[in-house]
Every structure is written in structure tokens, then in C-alpha cells.
Design a protein around this motif. Sequence first.
Motif, mmCIF file in Angstrom:
data_model
loop_
_atom_site.group_PDB
_atom_site.id
_atom_site.type_symbol
_atom_site.label_atom_id
_atom_site.label_comp_id
_atom_site.label_asym_id
_atom_site.label_seq_id
_atom_site.Cartn_x
_atom_site.Cartn_y
_atom_site.Cartn_z
ATOM 1 N N HIS A 70 13.949 75.671 -4.951
ATOM 2 C CA HIS A 70 15.329 75.245 -4.707
ATOM 3 C C HIS A 70 16.334 76.325 -5.097
ATOM 4 O O HIS A 70 17.308 76.559 -4.378
ATOM 5 N N ASP A 71 16.098 76.993 -6.220
ATOM 6 C CA ASP A 71 17.058 77.984 -6.727
ATOM 7 C C ASP A 71 16.957 79.341 -6.025
ATOM 8 O O ASP A 71 17.963 80.003 -5.804
ATOM 9 N N LYS A 72 15.745 79.765 -5.703
ATOM 10 C CA LYS A 72 15.529 81.130 -5.190
ATOM 11 C C LYS A 72 15.045 81.173 -3.738
ATOM 12 O O LYS A 72 15.088 82.222 -3.109
ATOM 13 N N GLY A 73 14.489 80.074 -3.261
ATOM 14 C CA GLY A 73 13.936 80.058 -1.910
ATOM 15 C C GLY A 73 12.487 80.521 -1.846
ATOM 16 O O GLY A 73 11.931 80.682 -0.764
ATOM 17 N N PHE A 74 11.885 80.735 -2.997
ATOM 18 C CA PHE A 74 10.477 81.119 -3.093
ATOM 19 C C PHE A 74 9.977 80.740 -4.470
ATOM 20 O O PHE A 74 10.742 80.305 -5.321
ATOM 21 N N GLY A 75 8.683 80.929 -4.688
ATOM 22 C CA GLY A 75 8.079 80.612 -5.977
ATOM 23 C C GLY A 75 6.589 80.860 -5.895
ATOM 24 O O GLY A 75 6.119 81.593 -5.024
ATOM 25 N N PHE A 76 5.856 80.228 -6.777
ATOM 26 C CA PHE A 76 4.397 80.286 -6.690
ATOM 27 C C PHE A 76 3.943 79.120 -5.825
ATOM 28 O O PHE A 76 4.462 78.019 -5.935
ATOM 29 N N TRP A 77 2.983 79.410 -4.957
ATOM 30 C CA TRP A 77 2.483 78.415 -4.025
ATOM 31 C C TRP A 77 1.046 78.056 -4.349
ATOM 32 O O TRP A 77 0.291 78.845 -4.917
ATOM 33 N N LYS A 78 0.673 76.867 -3.948
ATOM 34 C CA LYS A 78 -0.707 76.405 -4.075
ATOM 35 C C LYS A 78 -1.510 77.037 -2.943
ATOM 36 O O LYS A 78 -1.138 76.922 -1.771
ATOM 37 N N LEU A 105 13.111 91.230 -15.486
ATOM 38 C CA LEU A 105 12.726 92.246 -14.503
ATOM 39 C C LEU A 105 13.823 92.372 -13.447
ATOM 40 O O LEU A 105 14.405 91.372 -13.028
ATOM 41 N N ASP A 106 14.076 93.589 -13.008
ATOM 42 C CA ASP A 106 15.100 93.815 -11.980
ATOM 43 C C ASP A 106 14.655 93.319 -10.611
ATOM 44 O O ASP A 106 15.475 92.921 -9.792
ATOM 45 N N ASP A 107 13.358 93.379 -10.342
ATOM 46 C CA ASP A 107 12.834 93.058 -9.018
ATOM 47 C C ASP A 107 12.015 91.777 -9.034
ATOM 48 O O ASP A 107 11.590 91.301 -10.087
ATOM 49 N N VAL A 108 11.768 91.245 -7.855
ATOM 50 C CA VAL A 108 10.904 90.075 -7.700
ATOM 51 C C VAL A 108 9.466 90.490 -8.007
ATOM 52 O O VAL A 108 9.023 91.582 -7.667
ATOM 53 N N ASP A 109 8.753 89.585 -8.652
ATOM 54 C CA ASP A 109 7.414 89.835 -9.193
ATOM 55 C C ASP A 109 6.363 89.063 -8.396
ATOM 56 O O ASP A 109 6.521 87.870 -8.153
ATOM 57 N N LEU A 110 5.294 89.751 -8.007
ATOM 58 C CA LEU A 110 4.137 89.143 -7.353
ATOM 59 C C LEU A 110 3.150 88.698 -8.424
ATOM 60 O O LEU A 110 2.860 89.460 -9.351
ATOM 61 N N GLY A 111 2.630 87.491 -8.293
ATOM 62 C CA GLY A 111 1.643 87.006 -9.251
ATOM 63 C C GLY A 111 0.595 86.137 -8.581
ATOM 64 O O GLY A 111 0.838 85.575 -7.509
ATOM 65 N N PHE A 112 -0.554 86.028 -9.218
ATOM 66 C CA PHE A 112 -1.642 85.228 -8.661
ATOM 67 C C PHE A 112 -2.628 84.880 -9.759
ATOM 68 O O PHE A 112 -2.822 85.627 -10.712
ATOM 69 N N ALA A 113 -3.260 83.715 -9.612
ATOM 70 C CA ALA A 113 -4.311 83.266 -10.528
ATOM 71 C C ALA A 113 -5.244 82.343 -9.745
ATOM 72 O O ALA A 113 -4.790 81.371 -9.146
ATOM 73 N N ALA A 143 7.387 88.558 1.780
ATOM 74 C CA ALA A 143 8.512 89.067 0.989
ATOM 75 C C ALA A 143 9.349 90.045 1.803
ATOM 76 O O ALA A 143 10.577 90.036 1.741
ATOM 77 N N LYS A 144 8.680 90.872 2.569
ATOM 78 C CA LYS A 144 9.379 91.876 3.382
ATOM 79 C C LYS A 144 10.033 91.247 4.615
ATOM 80 O O LYS A 144 11.226 91.420 4.848
ATOM 81 N N GLU A 145 9.237 90.508 5.392
ATOM 82 C CA GLU A 145 9.712 90.032 6.686
ATOM 83 C C GLU A 145 10.576 88.776 6.612
ATOM 84 O O GLU A 145 11.548 88.656 7.342
ATOM 85 N N LYS A 146 10.232 87.838 5.755
ATOM 86 C CA LYS A 146 10.976 86.573 5.704
ATOM 87 C C LYS A 146 12.102 86.593 4.664
ATOM 88 O O LYS A 146 13.139 85.976 4.871
ATOM 89 N N LEU A 147 11.865 87.285 3.544
ATOM 90 C CA LEU A 147 12.871 87.302 2.482
ATOM 91 C C LEU A 147 13.731 88.555 2.505
ATOM 92 O O LEU A 147 14.743 88.623 1.808
ATOM 93 N N GLY A 148 13.308 89.566 3.260
ATOM 94 C CA GLY A 148 14.094 90.794 3.352
ATOM 95 C C GLY A 148 14.079 91.645 2.097
ATOM 96 O O GLY A 148 14.970 92.478 1.898
ATOM 97 N N LEU A 149 13.063 91.461 1.257
ATOM 98 C CA LEU A 149 12.984 92.264 0.032
ATOM 99 C C LEU A 149 12.561 93.687 0.382
ATOM 100 O O LEU A 149 11.821 93.907 1.342
#
Length: 168
Positions: free
Chosen positions: A60-68, A89-97, A119-125
Motif C-alpha cells: 500500500h505504501d510503496k507499491g511493492f514488497g516481498f511476495w509469496k 539504505l538509499d536504494d530499493v533492496d532485493l531479498g529472498f528466502a 523493478a526496471k520495467e514496471k517500477l522504473g527503478l
Amino acid sequence: MKPVIETPRLLLREFSIDDAGFMLRLVNEPSWLKYIGDRKVYTLADAERYLTEGSIKSYHDKGFGFWKVELKSDGSAMASAGLAKRDYLDDVDLGFAFLPEFTRQGYALEAAEAIVLYAKEKLGLTRLVAYTTQDNVTSIRLLMKLGFQFESSLILENDELNLYGKAL
């Protein structure tokens, strides 16, 4: 729920409160505790709070997050993977578990490649970062395969971590 990202073998969907049981198991896996840390999630109620205050709030706040991450063939819940914007962190962080039974099969690489593209194509990062403990060789190898480069060390919660970056 409609997937946010689809790959040949995987579906990445937003978490919901109904995923609390899965999250309870994931955050208490030995690999999570060793490489990510104890998030104080010991009950289903804790897992619901963790999801609500974490990923669900981030959608809701950022338009992205961790997904199942689910296996497309049978719907098995296998991982949490995605993006976070952390205050320190200055930039958006990729994470996985990933749950242990889904490691060493290329799923993490498949999910991470799709997230980087999203992140590149849909979020424009234009840049992503990722960090890991210095002894998490598997994650470090994956980040290198994705084109991330070591940038620096950082201290977080008394742990010395490696920070990696990638231009998109």
C-alpha cells in the motif's frame, strides 16, 4: 489472487493474512534465523502482525514488497522474495528466502531475475541493492549471477554485512 509476476515455473503473489502459517514456518527455518535473524515471530498471531506491518503495508505504501513464491505446477508455497525500501539504505533492496526443500533447483535465480526485470520495467527503478551476511555463500553466488557487484560492508544489528549493487 492474481500473480504480480509469473515465470515459467513460478507465481509471485501478494501475501495475505491467510499466509500466516507459511510465514511462521519460513521465518523460523534454521537458514532464515542464521542469515536473516530472529524476527520474534513465534505464533500465528505474530506471523499475521509480521505480514500486516511488513509486506502488506509495503504494497500500500510503496507499491511493492516481498511476495509469496509458489510453484506453478501445484501451488506449493516455497519462498518470500521481492523488494523493500529500507530507511537505512538509499536504494530499493532485493531479498529472498526459500524453504530448504526448494533450494538448489534454480527457483531462487528464476524468481530474482524476474523481480529485477519487474523493478526496471514496471517500477522504473534504475538501481537495486542487496545485502547478506558475509558467510552466506549461496546468496552471494546468486547475486553475482544476477550482475550485482560488491560495494561495501555495513553494520546492522551488530552483524557485519556485505552490500551489493546493480544498475538496471
